[in-house]
Write an enzyme that holds these catalytic residues in place. Structure first.
Site, PDB file in Angstrom:
ATOM      1  N   ALA A 102       4.725  33.213  16.670  1.00 16.21           N
ATOM      2  CA  ALA A 102       5.926  33.483  15.564  1.00 16.21           C
ATOM      3  C   ALA A 102       7.382  33.568  16.466  1.00 16.21           C
ATOM      4  O   ALA A 102       7.564  34.164  17.156  1.00 16.21           O
ATOM      5  CB  ALA A 102       5.244  34.481  14.594  1.00 16.21           C
ATOM      6  N   TYR A 103       8.210  33.220  15.357  1.00 14.87           N
ATOM      7  CA  TYR A 103       9.910  33.617  15.892  1.00 14.87           C
ATOM      8  C   TYR A 103      10.338  34.791  15.362  1.00 14.87           C
ATOM      9  O   TYR A 103      11.320  34.869  16.221  1.00 14.87           O
ATOM     10  CB  TYR A 103      10.327  32.074  15.400  1.00 14.87           C
ATOM     11  CG  TYR A 103      10.466  31.210  15.940  1.00 14.87           C
ATOM     12  CD1 TYR A 103      10.265  30.320  17.491  1.00 14.87           C
ATOM     13  CD2 TYR A 103      10.205  30.077  15.646  1.00 14.87           C
ATOM     14  CE1 TYR A 103       9.845  29.599  17.762  1.00 14.87           C
ATOM     15  CE2 TYR A 103       9.465  28.571  16.006  1.00 14.87           C
ATOM     16  CZ  TYR A 103       9.465  28.441  16.867  1.00 14.87           C
ATOM     17  OH  TYR A 103       9.626  27.300  17.702  1.00 14.87           O
TER      18      TYR A 103
ATOM     19  N   GLY B 237      15.625  31.382  16.323  1.00 13.31           N
ATOM     20  CA  GLY B 237      14.232  31.138  15.803  1.00 13.31           C
ATOM     21  C   GLY B 237      14.254  31.151  14.414  1.00 13.31           C
ATOM     22  O   GLY B 237      13.301  30.794  12.844  1.00 13.31           O
TER      23      GLY B 237
ATOM     24  N   GLY C 169       6.883  39.917  31.440  1.00  9.87           N
ATOM     25  CA  GLY C 169       8.377  40.617  30.489  1.00  9.87           C
ATOM     26  C   GLY C 169       8.493  41.350  30.100  1.00  9.87           C
ATOM     27  O   GLY C 169       9.045  42.852  29.459  1.00  9.87           O
ATOM     28  N   TYR C 170       7.852  42.173  31.214  1.00 11.88           N
ATOM     29  CA  TYR C 170       7.207  43.631  31.173  1.00 11.88           C
ATOM     30  C   TYR C 170       8.766  44.654  31.503  1.00 11.88           C
ATOM     31  O   TYR C 170       8.435  45.995  30.397  1.00 11.88           O
ATOM     32  CB  TYR C 170       6.115  44.498  31.992  1.00 11.88           C
ATOM     33  CG  TYR C 170       5.929  45.725  32.584  1.00 11.88           C
ATOM     34  CD1 TYR C 170       5.358  46.414  31.675  1.00 11.88           C
ATOM     35  CD2 TYR C 170       6.494  45.987  34.106  1.00 11.88           C
ATOM     36  CE1 TYR C 170       5.367  47.723  31.818  1.00 11.88           C
ATOM     37  CE2 TYR C 170       6.834  47.451  34.005  1.00 11.88           C
ATOM     38  CZ  TYR C 170       5.611  48.517  33.036  1.00 11.88           C
ATOM     39  OH  TYR C 170       6.116  49.739  33.239  1.00 11.88           O
TER      40      TYR C 170
ATOM     41  N   GLY D  42      11.223  44.079  30.397  1.00  7.57           N
ATOM     42  CA  GLY D  42      12.714  43.847  29.486  1.00  7.57           C
ATOM     43  C   GLY D  42      12.486  44.746  28.849  1.00  7.57           C
ATOM     44  O   GLY D  42      11.874  45.681  28.128  1.00  7.57           O
TER      45      GLY D  42
ATOM     46  N   HIS E  59      23.334  38.440  16.269  1.00 10.10           N
ATOM     47  CA  HIS E  59      22.831  38.560  16.957  1.00 10.10           C
ATOM     48  C   HIS E  59      23.243  39.435  17.844  1.00 10.10           C
ATOM     49  O   HIS E  59      25.127  38.948  18.199  1.00 10.10           O
ATOM     50  CB  HIS E  59      20.918  37.877  17.541  1.00 10.10           C
ATOM     51  CG  HIS E  59      20.183  37.250  16.507  1.00 10.10           C
ATOM     52  ND1 HIS E  59      20.450  36.903  15.572  1.00 10.10           N
ATOM     53  CD2 HIS E  59      19.030  37.834  16.577  1.00 10.10           C
ATOM     54  CE1 HIS E  59      19.229  36.696  15.846  1.00 10.10           C
ATOM     55  NE2 HIS E  59      17.930  37.296  15.305  1.00 10.10           N
TER      56      HIS E  59
ATOM     57  N   LYS F 168      22.128  36.844  23.473  1.00  9.61           N
ATOM     58  CA  LYS F 168      21.488  35.688  22.683  1.00  9.61           C
ATOM     59  C   LYS F 168      21.136  34.384  23.444  1.00  9.61           C
ATOM     60  O   LYS F 168      22.497  34.244  22.462  1.00  9.61           O
ATOM     61  CB  LYS F 168      20.439  36.244  21.010  1.00  9.61           C
ATOM     62  CG  LYS F 168      19.328  35.123  20.526  1.00  9.61           C
ATOM     63  CD  LYS F 168      18.818  35.383  18.643  1.00  9.61           C
ATOM     64  CE  LYS F 168      18.197  35.078  18.798  1.00  9.61           C
ATOM     65  NZ  LYS F 168      16.648  35.013  19.739  1.00  9.61           N
TER      66      LYS F 168
ATOM     67  N   THR G  57       8.511  34.595  21.334  1.00 10.62           N
ATOM     68  CA  THR G  57       9.281  34.292  22.470  1.00 10.62           C
ATOM     69  C   THR G  57       9.662  32.990  21.441  1.00 10.62           C
ATOM     70  O   THR G  57       9.083  31.722  20.505  1.00 10.62           O
ATOM     71  CB  THR G  57       8.895  32.551  23.519  1.00 10.62           C
ATOM     72  OG1 THR G  57       8.194  34.291  24.620  1.00 10.62           O
ATOM     73  CG2 THR G  57       9.981  32.366  24.325  1.00 10.62           C
TER      74      THR G  57
ATOM     75  N   MET H 147      11.826  44.157  25.767  1.00 12.61           N
ATOM     76  CA  MET H 147      11.475  44.384  24.355  1.00 12.61           C
ATOM     77  C   MET H 147       9.720  44.749  25.046  1.00 12.61           C
ATOM     78  O   MET H 147       9.342  44.980  24.209  1.00 12.61           O
ATOM     79  CB  MET H 147      10.974  42.578  23.661  1.00 12.61           C
ATOM     80  CG  MET H 147      11.898  42.724  22.187  1.00 12.61           C
ATOM     81  SD  MET H 147      11.362  43.693  21.079  1.00 12.61           S
ATOM     82  CE  MET H 147       9.523  43.388  20.816  1.00 12.61           C
TER      83      MET H 147
END
Length: 216
Positions: A95-96, A137, A7-8, A10, A127, A131, A72, A12
């Protein structure tokens, strides 16, 4: 440390690259919708993309014997099973929410609910409009810390990175505990902490709480 990002391109992914590069780590693997760019062998792969990308991520981790930091959300049982199988070969942190503050809050809630066991409890999470999953999560994570099912209210508005409010109520008084992520940088910082933690670790599933608190 050499690392890869799934996901480079994106939001995040770009934030992760910024935070990791500031610490002098080398990006050697880039994965996005356009394909895979392999520049070297990563020690750790970081994936905050989508559940659909997980099979490819697992394949790359096995290929390079690289640890995995997975942020994710909306994972299903089939995805969790993939992670369990992968963790037999490489170390994994899933982890969420990679905010250190949220994970401190989770631990605090698990103690607070013992004292306020007869109080009403509800969670409100907000959010950005993009999203897809609801409840988040993180809200589910906080609910798990309470040890019981509670109402969760989800808002999707504007560009909010993430707000979570846990409300305790009793006759004549309420307690509201709020965590606000001001920017995505907090999650990238947590991912960095997890990635550095994994280097040299034995295969297995590690929680983000273990990264933060150690063996406590």
């Amino acid at each position: 440390m050499k690392y890869g990002i799934v996901g480079y391109s994106g939001r995040m992914g770009q934030e992760i690259q910024k935070v990791f590069s500031e610490k002098g780590h080398e990006l050697v693997l880039k994965v996005d919708v356009n394909g895979v760019e392999e520049l070297g062998s990563p020690d750790v792969v970081v994936d905050f993309s989508s559940p659909e990308a997980l099979p490819k991520t697992v394949e790359l981790c096995k290929k390079y014997r690289a640890g995995l930091v997975l942020g994710t959300t909306a994972l299903k049982e089939e995805h969790l099973q993939m992670l369990r199988e992968l963790s037999k070969e490489v170390p994994v942190v899933q982890a969420y929410n990679f905010s250190i503050g949220i994970n401190v809050l989770k631990r605090f809630l698990s103690e607070l609910v013992k004292v306020l066991e007869d109080w009403d409890v509800e969670i409100v999470e907000t959010h950005h409009r993009f999203k897809k999953d609801a409840p988040s999560g993180t809200a589910i994570l906080l609910e798990s810390a309470l040890g019981k099912s509670v109402p969760i209210h989800s808002l999707r508005v504007g560009g909010v990175p993430g707000d979570h409010v846990v409300v305790f109520g009793n006759i004549g008084e309420t307690i509201e505990i709020k965590h606000r992520a001001i920017s995505r940088t907090v999650f990238a910082i947590g991912a960095l902490k997890a990635a550095e933690f994994l280097v040299g670790k034995d295969p297995g599933m590690y929680s983000f709480e273990e990264v933060i608190f150690g063996g406590e």
